[in-house]
Design a protein around this motif. Structure first.
Motif, PDB file in Angstrom:
ATOM      1  N   GLY A   1       8.410  30.422  23.117  1.00  0.00           N
ATOM      2  CA  GLY A   1       8.864  31.789  23.301  1.00  0.00           C
ATOM      3  C   GLY A   1       9.853  31.924  24.437  1.00  0.00           C
TER       4      GLY A   1
ATOM      5  N   THR B   1      12.003  35.215  26.742  1.00  0.00           N
ATOM      6  CA  THR B   1      12.203  36.628  27.024  1.00  0.00           C
ATOM      7  C   THR B   1      13.672  36.824  27.345  1.00  0.00           C
TER       8      THR B   1
ATOM      9  N   ASN C   1      10.507  39.868  23.953  1.00  0.00           N
ATOM     10  CA  ASN C   1       9.921  38.543  23.725  1.00  0.00           C
ATOM     11  C   ASN C   1      10.268  38.090  22.315  1.00  0.00           C
TER      12      ASN C   1
ATOM     13  N   LEU D   1       0.004  37.359  21.523  1.00  0.00           N
ATOM     14  CA  LEU D   1       1.453  37.295  21.726  1.00  0.00           C
ATOM     15  C   LEU D   1       2.148  38.612  21.390  1.00  0.00           C
ATOM     16  N   PHE D   2       1.557  39.361  20.507  1.00  0.00           N
ATOM     17  CA  PHE D   2       2.239  40.519  19.970  1.00  0.00           C
ATOM     18  C   PHE D   2       2.010  41.759  20.820  1.00  0.00           C
TER      19      PHE D   2
ATOM     20  N   SER E   1       7.499  45.175  22.163  1.00  0.00           N
ATOM     21  CA  SER E   1       8.805  44.513  22.275  1.00  0.00           C
ATOM     22  C   SER E   1       8.705  43.006  22.054  1.00  0.00           C
ATOM     23  N   SER E   2       8.084  42.610  20.950  1.00  0.00           N
ATOM     24  CA  SER E   2       7.986  41.197  20.583  1.00  0.00           C
ATOM     25  C   SER E   2       8.452  40.997  19.150  1.00  0.00           C
TER      26      SER E   2
ATOM     27  N   CYS F   1       8.490  37.872  16.147  1.00  0.00           N
ATOM     28  CA  CYS F   1       8.018  36.554  15.716  1.00  0.00           C
ATOM     29  C   CYS F   1       8.913  36.104  14.562  1.00  0.00           C
TER      30      CYS F   1
END
Length: 193
Positions: free
Chosen positions: A130, A132, A141, A161-162, A165-166, A168
């Motif tokens: 990951g 940022t 992220n 992780l979620f 503002s992420s 995947c």
């Protein structure tokens, strides 16, 4: 001493030329700061099945002004070197056997790597990395994942992780008819409390 019109014009030209420059970096006028938070963020994702197949896809990304390329199955060995002109490379190589491997190719934007909690990847072949970035003045992220087809399901800890503002992205080998697959393969059933 009086200023002539030519002196004033020269000062104006220098002031206008300096307006987009980074102060304090070297001598002279400097260069534009290309590492600021972009208004548009372009991300490209590929399972490249070996880094040697990557050149044409990187050319495609350059033509589209892509800032971040997320690659899966780079198949690089830990001791191999990877350099691609114009890109910062953040990679995670598979340690316990051949194949796999992830890489972010990043250009024109500042980034910071994210430490992935080992609870998420321990005892699985799940690969995840990951970064940022700052986008529109806020942290974002971005997680690059590869979930081999031999894995039954994603670990529940992946939900950690979620956060807000992420994103995947990657190859999760999740087969769904909605996505154009002729097979349906159940990979993950989220369990939230």
């Amino acid at each position: 001493m009086s200023d002539s019109p030519l002196d004033i014009h020269a000062v104006s030209v220098v002031a206008q030329a300096k307006k987009d420059c980074v102060p304090g970096l070297g001598r002279g006028l400097g260069s534009k700061n290309k590492l600021q938070s972009p208004n548009t963020l372009k991300i490209l994702q590929f399972n490249i099945n070996g880094i040697s197949t990557c050149a044409a896809k990187i050319k495609l990304a350059e033509g589209q002004d892509v800032q971040i390329i997320a690659l899966q199955e780079t198949k690089l060995k830990i001791n191999s070197t990877l350099k691609i002109k114009g890109y910062h490379i953040y990679r995670t190589d598979r340690r316990n056997k051949s194949g796999g491997g992830l890489a972010f190719l990043i250009r024109g934007i500042n980034y910071q790597s994210i430490d992935i909690n080992t609870r998420i990847i321990n005892n699985t072949n799940l690969e995840i990395q990951g970064i940022t970035v700052t986008w529109r003045g806020r942290p974002l992220n971005i997680f690059n994942m590869y979930h081999p087809p031999d894995l039954k399901s994603l670990p529940n800890e992946i939900l950690d992780l979620f956060v807000e503002s992420s994103i995947c992205i990657g190859d999760l080998n999740a087969k769904q008819p909605t996505w154009g697959s002729t097979k349906k393969k159940k990979k993950y059933k989220p369990e939230r409390n």
